[in-house]
Design a protein around this motif. Structure first.
Motif: not given
Length: 264
Positions: A62-70, A171-180, A182-190
C-alpha cells in the motif's frame, strides 16, 4: 528527432521491489508432549508467522504503490468481504502496470474466486483489450509539445496512455495536468489505478541485445520485451529471458513472479 525517439522508446512501466523476510521457526520442549501436539503447535506457529508476513507485505504494498485514499477504502472493503490480501495485491499490481481501473480490479477478483488461474486471468485481460501503441508524433507536433511550459516527456507519455485508456483527448488530459500540477487527482477522477507523475526507463545496451539474440531463440523485439517485463516485475532480465526461451508465456511469468512476491 532524438526527443521523439526518447518518448516513443520509453517503456511505460512502474517498478516496485518488495522485500520479503524469511521466517525462522523454533520451539522449546517443556515437558513430553505428544507428537500430534508438537505438530499442531508448529503448524499453528507457521500459519501465524506466514499470516504476519502476508500482512506486513500488504502494508508495504500500500505504501510503495502510494495507493490513494479513495482506493484504500475500497481495498479494505474487498479484504473485509473475504478476498485475500494476496489476491488483492496481485490484481492491483497487474492492473497498475496496465493503467487498469477500479472496476477491472473488482471484476478480476470476482473471476479469481471462481478458481480461474492468474495466468488465464491475465490472458483474458489482454485478449479483451487492444495493445497500447504509443502515438507517433511528427517533429513539428513534438517541438510544440516540448515548448509548453511545465510539460515534461513523462507528462506527454502519461497523457498518451491515459487518453488510450479513457478515450479522452490527449490535449485535454495534458492541459488538466498542467493546471492541477499532479496526475493523482486525474487518475482518481478516471478511476485508474495509477498514482505516479513519472515513468521509469528500461536500459538495454547494444552489447546486451547481441548477447541474447545470438542464441537465435528470441528476436530483438522479444529481448526488449523481456527487459521491460523483468523491470516491471523486479526480476533479473536473465531469468525472464531464460523462461521465454523455454516457451513460457509472459502471463505465466507474471503469475509466478506475483505469487513469489505476495503469495501466502
Amino acid at each position: 528527432m532524438n526527443k521523439q525517439r526518447i518518448i516513443q522508446g520509453t517503456a511505460l512501466i512502474i517498478i516496485l521491489v518488495f522485500v520479503f523476510q524469511a521466517g525462522v521457526f523454533a520451539y522449546a520442549k517443556v515437558a513430553s508432549p505428544s507428537k500430534e501436539g508438537v505438530e499442531d503447535r508448529v503448524g499453528m506457529s507457521n500459519a501465524v508467522l506466514q499470516s504476519e508476513v502476508v500482512r506486513s507485505t500488504f502494508e508495504q504494498f500500500l505504501k510503495e504503490f502510494n495507493v490513494q485514499e479513495a482506493y484504500r477504502k475500497q481495498i479494505e472493503q474487498l479484504v473485509a468481504s473475504g478476498h485475500s490480501r494476496t489476491d488483492v495485491s496481485i490484481a492491483y499490481d497487474f492492473l497498475y502496470q496496465n493503467f487498469g481501473t477500479i472496476d477491472d480490479l473488482n471484476n478480476m477478483l470476482k473471476a479469481k474466486d471462481t478458481g480461474t488461474s492468474w495466468e488465464d486471468l491475465f490472458i483474458q485481460y489482454h485478449e479483451k483489450r487492444p495493445e497500447f501503441v504509443p502515438r507517433s508524433f511528427n517533429s513539428d507536433e513534438l517541438e510544440i509539445l516540448m515548448q509548453i511550459q511545465g510539460a515534461t516527456p513523462d507528462d506527454i507519455m502519461i497523457a498518451d496512455r491515459l487518453s488510450f485508456v479513457t478515450g479522452k483527448p490527449f490535449g485535454d488530459l495534458l492541459s488538466e495536468k498542467l493546471k492541477n500540477g499532479q496526475w493523482s487527482s486525474i487518475f482518481a477522477q478516471e478511476s485508474v489505478l495509477h498514482s505516479g507523475n513519472s515513468l521509469p526507463r528500461v536500459q538495454l545496451t547494444e552489447e546486451e541485445m547481441n548477447k541474447y539474440i545470438q542464441h537465435g531463440k528470441l528476436s530483438e523485439q522479444q529481448v526488449t520485451q523481456a527487459f521491460v517485463l523483468a523491470q516491471k516485475l523486479g526480476e533479473s532480465p536473465k531469468v525472464v529471458i531464460s523462461k521465454m526461451e523455454q516457451g513460457i508465456s509472459e502471463e505465466l511469468i507474471m503469475a509466478q513472479s506475483y505469487m513469489k512476491k505476495y503469495g501466502e
